[in-house]
Scaffold this motif. Structure first.
Motif, PDB file in Angstrom:
ATOM      1  N   MET A 127       0.841  -1.171   0.000  1.00 40.82           N
ATOM      2  CA  MET A 127       0.000   0.000   0.000  1.00 40.82           C
ATOM      3  C   MET A 127       0.892   1.243   0.000  1.00 40.82           C
ATOM      4  O   MET A 127       1.840   1.322   0.756  1.00 40.82           O
ATOM      5  CB  MET A 127      -0.888  -0.033   1.249  1.00 40.82           C
ATOM      6  N   GLN A 128       0.594   2.193  -0.818  1.00 43.55           N
ATOM      7  CA  GLN A 128       1.358   3.424  -0.953  1.00 43.55           C
ATOM      8  C   GLN A 128       0.780   4.476  -0.009  1.00 43.55           C
ATOM      9  O   GLN A 128      -0.373   4.832  -0.104  1.00 43.55           O
ATOM     10  CB  GLN A 128       1.279   3.923  -2.390  1.00 43.55           C
ATOM     11  N   VAL A 129       1.652   4.942   0.919  1.00 44.42           N
ATOM     12  CA  VAL A 129       1.232   5.950   1.884  1.00 44.42           C
ATOM     13  C   VAL A 129       2.294   7.033   1.927  1.00 44.42           C
ATOM     14  O   VAL A 129       3.493   6.747   1.876  1.00 44.42           O
ATOM     15  CB  VAL A 129       1.054   5.325   3.294  1.00 44.42           C
ATOM     16  N   ARG A 130       1.882   8.270   2.074  1.00 39.17           N
ATOM     17  CA  ARG A 130       2.832   9.371   2.191  1.00 39.17           C
ATOM     18  C   ARG A 130       3.524   9.297   3.549  1.00 39.17           C
ATOM     19  O   ARG A 130       2.899   8.919   4.559  1.00 39.17           O
ATOM     20  CB  ARG A 130       2.113  10.703   2.069  1.00 39.17           C
ATOM     21  N   PRO A 131       4.796   9.671   3.640  1.00 34.61           N
ATOM     22  CA  PRO A 131       5.503   9.635   4.926  1.00 34.61           C
ATOM     23  C   PRO A 131       4.840  10.495   5.996  1.00 34.61           C
ATOM     24  O   PRO A 131       4.824  10.128   7.169  1.00 34.61           O
ATOM     25  CB  PRO A 131       6.893  10.168   4.587  1.00 34.61           C
ATOM     26  N   SER A 132       4.275  11.618   5.632  1.00 32.70           N
ATOM     27  CA  SER A 132       3.625  12.469   6.634  1.00 32.70           C
ATOM     28  C   SER A 132       2.399  11.788   7.250  1.00 32.70           C
ATOM     29  O   SER A 132       2.032  12.081   8.387  1.00 32.70           O
ATOM     30  CB  SER A 132       3.233  13.815   6.018  1.00 32.70           C
ATOM     31  N   ASP A 133       1.776  10.861   6.525  1.00 31.03           N
ATOM     32  CA  ASP A 133       0.630  10.133   7.078  1.00 31.03           C
ATOM     33  C   ASP A 133       1.074   9.073   8.082  1.00 31.03           C
ATOM     34  O   ASP A 133       0.285   8.664   8.931  1.00 31.03           O
ATOM     35  CB  ASP A 133      -0.171   9.467   5.954  1.00 31.03           C
ATOM     36  N   ARG A 134       2.311   8.620   8.012  1.00 31.83           N
ATOM     37  CA  ARG A 134       2.820   7.587   8.914  1.00 31.83           C
ATOM     38  C   ARG A 134       3.506   8.170  10.155  1.00 31.83           C
ATOM     39  O   ARG A 134       3.923   7.430  11.031  1.00 31.83           O
ATOM     40  CB  ARG A 134       3.830   6.721   8.181  1.00 31.83           C
ATOM     41  N   LEU A 135       3.614   9.478  10.227  1.00 30.94           N
ATOM     42  CA  LEU A 135       4.367  10.129  11.302  1.00 30.94           C
ATOM     43  C   LEU A 135       3.805   9.796  12.688  1.00 30.94           C
ATOM     44  O   LEU A 135       4.547   9.448  13.604  1.00 30.94           O
ATOM     45  CB  LEU A 135       4.389  11.637  11.075  1.00 30.94           C
ATOM     46  N   GLU A 136       2.525   9.880  12.880  1.00 32.58           N
ATOM     47  CA  GLU A 136       1.927   9.611  14.197  1.00 32.58           C
ATOM     48  C   GLU A 136       2.109   8.143  14.596  1.00 32.58           C
ATOM     49  O   GLU A 136       2.360   7.839  15.761  1.00 32.58           O
ATOM     50  CB  GLU A 136       0.446   9.996  14.203  1.00 32.58           C
ATOM     51  N   ALA A 137       1.991   7.234  13.649  1.00 31.39           N
ATOM     52  CA  ALA A 137       2.185   5.814  13.959  1.00 31.39           C
ATOM     53  C   ALA A 137       3.635   5.557  14.375  1.00 31.39           C
ATOM     54  O   ALA A 137       3.897   4.798  15.314  1.00 31.39           O
ATOM     55  CB  ALA A 137       1.819   4.958  12.758  1.00 31.39           C
ATOM     56  N   ASP A 138       4.595   6.197  13.693  1.00 34.38           N
ATOM     57  CA  ASP A 138       6.004   6.035  14.065  1.00 34.38           C
ATOM     58  C   ASP A 138       6.287   6.613  15.444  1.00 34.38           C
ATOM     59  O   ASP A 138       6.998   6.023  16.240  1.00 34.38           O
ATOM     60  CB  ASP A 138       6.898   6.704  13.028  1.00 34.38           C
ATOM     61  N   ARG A 139       5.758   7.781  15.745  1.00 34.65           N
ATOM     62  CA  ARG A 139       6.001   8.417  17.053  1.00 34.65           C
ATOM     63  C   ARG A 139       5.445   7.583  18.193  1.00 34.65           C
ATOM     64  O   ARG A 139       6.024   7.531  19.269  1.00 34.65           O
ATOM     65  CB  ARG A 139       5.380   9.810  17.087  1.00 34.65           C
ATOM     66  N   SER A 140       4.328   6.920  17.989  1.00 35.40           N
ATOM     67  CA  SER A 140       3.733   6.123  19.060  1.00 35.40           C
ATOM     68  C   SER A 140       4.589   4.897  19.389  1.00 35.40           C
ATOM     69  O   SER A 140       4.524   4.367  20.496  1.00 35.40           O
ATOM     70  CB  SER A 140       2.316   5.693  18.685  1.00 35.40           C
ATOM     71  N   ARG A 141       5.386   4.433  18.458  1.00 30.55           N
ATOM     72  CA  ARG A 141       6.236   3.259  18.687  1.00 30.55           C
ATOM     73  C   ARG A 141       7.640   3.614  19.173  1.00 30.55           C
ATOM     74  O   ARG A 141       8.410   2.726  19.524  1.00 30.55           O
ATOM     75  CB  ARG A 141       6.345   2.455  17.402  1.00 30.55           C
ATOM     76  N   MET A 142       8.016   4.899  19.199  1.00 33.54           N
ATOM     77  CA  MET A 142       9.354   5.304  19.642  1.00 33.54           C
ATOM     78  C   MET A 142       9.477   5.205  21.153  1.00 33.54           C
ATOM     79  O   MET A 142       8.519   5.432  21.880  1.00 33.54           O
ATOM     80  CB  MET A 142       9.648   6.745  19.215  1.00 33.54           C
ATOM     81  N   ARG A 143      10.687   4.866  21.596  1.00 30.14           N
ATOM     82  CA  ARG A 143      10.979   4.843  23.027  1.00 30.14           C
ATOM     83  C   ARG A 143      11.267   6.260  23.514  1.00 30.14           C
ATOM     84  O   ARG A 143      11.661   7.123  22.749  1.00 30.14           O
ATOM     85  CB  ARG A 143      12.212   3.990  23.304  1.00 30.14           C
ATOM     86  N   ALA A 144      11.110   6.439  24.826  1.00 34.33           N
ATOM     87  CA  ALA A 144      11.426   7.743  25.417  1.00 34.33           C
ATOM     88  C   ALA A 144      12.938   7.925  25.459  1.00 34.33           C
ATOM     89  O   ALA A 144      13.709   6.960  25.520  1.00 34.33           O
ATOM     90  CB  ALA A 144      10.860   7.814  26.828  1.00 34.33           C
ATOM     91  N   LEU A 145      13.383   9.179  25.425  1.00 30.31           N
ATOM     92  CA  LEU A 145      14.813   9.468  25.523  1.00 30.31           C
ATOM     93  C   LEU A 145      15.319   9.150  26.916  1.00 30.31           C
ATOM     94  O   LEU A 145      14.557   9.238  27.895  1.00 30.31           O
ATOM     95  CB  LEU A 145      15.072  10.942  25.201  1.00 30.31           C
ATOM     96  N   PRO A 146      16.591   8.788  27.059  1.00 27.13           N
ATOM     97  CA  PRO A 146      17.119   8.518  28.391  1.00 27.13           C
ATOM     98  C   PRO A 146      17.084   9.795  29.238  1.00 27.13           C
ATOM     99  O   PRO A 146      17.129  10.907  28.710  1.00 27.13           O
ATOM    100  CB  PRO A 146      18.556   8.062  28.141  1.00 27.13           C
ATOM    101  N   PRO A 147      17.036   9.654  30.589  1.00 23.37           N
ATOM    102  CA  PRO A 147      16.928  10.833  31.445  1.00 23.37           C
ATOM    103  C   PRO A 147      18.177  11.714  31.433  1.00 23.37           C
ATOM    104  O   PRO A 147      18.109  12.890  31.725  1.00 23.37           O
ATOM    105  CB  PRO A 147      16.695  10.253  32.830  1.00 23.37           C
ATOM    106  N   VAL A 148      19.328  11.160  31.084  1.00 20.61           N
ATOM    107  CA  VAL A 148      20.576  11.912  31.060  1.00 20.61           C
ATOM    108  C   VAL A 148      21.131  11.873  29.636  1.00 20.61           C
ATOM    109  O   VAL A 148      21.204  10.813  29.025  1.00 20.61           O
ATOM    110  CB  VAL A 148      21.611  11.307  32.036  1.00 20.61           C
TER     111      VAL A 148
END
Length: 115
Positions: free
Chosen positions: A1-22
């Motif tokens: 399925m062809q999707v624009r990268p801007s449409d996948r941005l929210e899905a990618d952000r939800s799967r990212m880990r949080a940055l380390p505290p330091v």
């Protein structure tokens, strides 16, 4: 399925880990013995170090904007980092100390003979 990268941005952000505290350290570090010419090479640039540290072990720490050199925990050089290739960065105090004649050693006391 062809999707624009801007449409996948929210899905990618939800799967990212949080940055380390330091944040990770931003320093590049090295330990070496200072040679007789009292310069340290970092990438392609040479940075002057006070001549009193010649022959001793020094610690070189470099950040994006500065180079710091210490000897036994004492700062012996601090320079703005040069990004031009093949530059020699010299502190006027280091050049003056290198050009000064070496201090003459004090004569040893004559030993007293006990008779």
């Amino acid at each position: 399925m062809q999707v624009r990268p801007s449409d996948r941005l929210e899905a990618d952000r939800s799967r990212m880990r949080a940055l380390p505290p330091v944040a990770p350290p931003g320093w590049w570090k090295a330990s070496l013995r200072l040679l007789r010419d009292h310069y340290v090479r970092l990438d392609t640039c040479d940075y002057s170090v006070h001549p009193l540290a010649v022959g001793r072990r020094i610690e070189v720490a470099a950040k994006l904007d500065q180079v710091l050199v210490t000897c036994d925990g004492v700062e012996v050089a601090r320079h703005a980092r040069g990004w031009a290739r093949h530059q020699t960065i010299t502190d006027p105090d280091h050049a003056a100390a290198a050009a000064a004649p070496p201090a003459r050693p004090q004569p040893a006391r004559k030993r007293r003979r006990w008779t």
